[in-house]
Design a protein around this motif. Structure first.
Motif, short mmCIF file in Angstrom:
data_model
loop_
_atom_site.label_atom_id
_atom_site.label_comp_id
_atom_site.label_asym_id
_atom_site.label_seq_id
_atom_site.Cartn_x
_atom_site.Cartn_y
_atom_site.Cartn_z
N TYR A 137 0.65 -1.15 -0.07
CA TYR A 137 0.10 0.00 -0.02
C TYR A 137 1.02 1.23 -0.06
O TYR A 137 2.26 1.33 0.43
CB TYR A 137 -0.85 0.09 1.15
CG TYR A 137 -0.30 -0.07 2.59
CD1 TYR A 137 0.06 1.25 3.17
CD2 TYR A 137 -0.25 -1.01 3.23
CE1 TYR A 137 0.51 1.47 4.47
CE2 TYR A 137 0.13 -1.10 4.72
CZ TYR A 137 0.71 0.11 4.97
OH TYR A 137 1.20 0.07 6.18
N GLY B 197 -8.20 0.76 -1.83
CA GLY B 197 -7.75 -0.14 -0.86
C GLY B 197 -6.32 -0.25 -0.53
O GLY B 197 -5.88 -0.60 0.56
N GLY C 5 -13.01 3.40 0.34
CA GLY C 5 -12.12 2.13 0.48
C GLY C 5 -10.69 2.70 1.13
O GLY C 5 -9.95 1.77 1.28
N ARG D 147 -8.03 3.98 3.57
CA ARG D 147 -7.82 3.85 4.85
C ARG D 147 -7.18 5.20 5.64
O ARG D 147 -6.29 5.81 4.98
CB ARG D 147 -6.62 2.84 5.36
CG ARG D 147 -7.31 1.58 4.90
CD ARG D 147 -6.35 0.47 5.49
NE ARG D 147 -4.99 0.57 5.14
CZ ARG D 147 -3.98 -0.38 5.70
NH1 ARG D 147 -4.09 -1.19 6.54
NH2 ARG D 147 -2.72 -0.15 5.31
#
Ligand code: C2E
Ligand code: CA
Ligand code: CA
Ligand code: CA
Length: 281
Positions: free
Chosen positions: A115, A146, A175, A177
């Protein structure tokens, strides 16, 4: 309290005492740099502390990218925040970093996609255009929402507005974070951890510095890790420099970490190499 000059990078130091003239000069250079986009981005791996795998990268801006000595972000970010330049700079970092990570993910198919974590300053969260900028960056680069994490500091949580909440809600629905950066250094109440849709706590380096030798710091870090577990939040320990710190963090169940022990902020190419090496097998 700690001694050593190691602390000079700390952001909670009241903005490094840059002399007025120097400040003006820096200001003028920053103005030009923003219009010419003379910045670069480095990527610091976030690792699974026990396994050593890279799970993500934090984007850290560098200026200038080429040529003269780099100015520490701890110096020019606060300046850019004061002048409002942070909006353009932050949008640029977002575009560059999402494009870079999309490329890296594409080139490392077969590995779990790492990520991207991006620092977002308080001022950006207040910009009404911020949500659009994030959505556009995702749409343009194809980076999966995500695999994007946005970092905010406790100060943002302390000064929430309906508009900020709405942007965060919309991002969450897509989605994306949300991580609280430098956790433990601000004056926030624990209530927001319950009321606010946070996914990740990043424990500030100042707490990690004191472990394993300082029992009080150990107790604090342990407390934060357990609290986070109870609330279903992920935890990242910041600024891990030594093996005993890594061992203790693994022992108390802190899953993720960042620090020079694992890797410094790297170019995208070096980041990819580290991922291939660490996540192999
Ligand atoms: P931060 O978000 O807390 O980022 C972590 C800082 O700690 C980075 O410094 C990183 O290089 C450094 N660091 C990581 N591991 C270690 C370690 O083991 N030991 C030590 N001594 N340092 C470590 P950097 O890149 O100089 O950035 C400083 C601050 O500037 C960041 O702190 C963040 O608040 C701000 N910043 C950097 N890039 C951006 C950006 O793109 N946007 C915004 N708004 N702020 C940024
Ligand atoms: Ca910091
Ligand atoms: Ca950060
Ligand atoms: Ca931090």
């Amino acid at each position: 309290a700690k001694t050593s000059g190691k602390r000079t990078w700390r952001r909670f130091r009241p903005q490094q005492r840059i002399r007025v003239v120097e400040r003006h000069e820096l200001q003028a250079r920053l103005d030009r740099a923003v219009s010419k986009e003379q910045f670069g981005v480095r990527y610091q791996p976030v690792v699974d502390i026990a396994r050593g795998d890279v799970v993500g990268f934090e984007a850290l801006v560098r200026w200038p990218e080429l040529g003269s000595d780099p100015v520490p972000p701890g110096q020019f970010i606060p300046l850019a925040e004061e002048t409002g330049h942070i909006s353009a700079l932050g949008a640029w970092v977002l575009r560059r970093a999402t494009a870079d990570l999309a490329r890296l993910q594409h080139r490392t198919q077969g590995f779990d996609p790492p990520y991207l974590s991006v620092n977002v300053s308080a001022r950006q969260w207040r910009d009404t255009s911020f949500l659009d900028e994030v959505c556009t960056a995702l749409d343009t680069t194809g980076l999966a929402a995500g695999t994007l994490q946005l970092e905010l500091t406790e100060s943002v949580l302390m000064r929430r507005t309906e508009q900020i909440d709405a942007q965060i809600q919309a991002l969450k629905e897509r989605g994306v974070r949300i991580a609280v950066d430098d956790f433990g250094t601000g004056f926030s109440s624990l209530r927001y951890l319950r009321d606010f849709p946070i996914d990740v706590l990043k424990i500030d380096k100042s707490f990690i510095d004191g472990i394993p030798q300082d029992p009080q710091q150990v107790a604090l870090v342990e407390g934060i890790v357990h609290l986070a577990d109870t609330l279903g939040l992920q935890v990242i320990a910041e600024g891990i420099e030594e093996e005993p710190q890594q061992e203790l963090l693994a022992d108390i169940g802190c899953r993720y970490g960042q620090g020079f022990l694992f890797a410094r902020p790297l170019t995208l190419e070096r980041g990819e190499a580290v991922l291939r090496q660490r996540n192999d097998g």
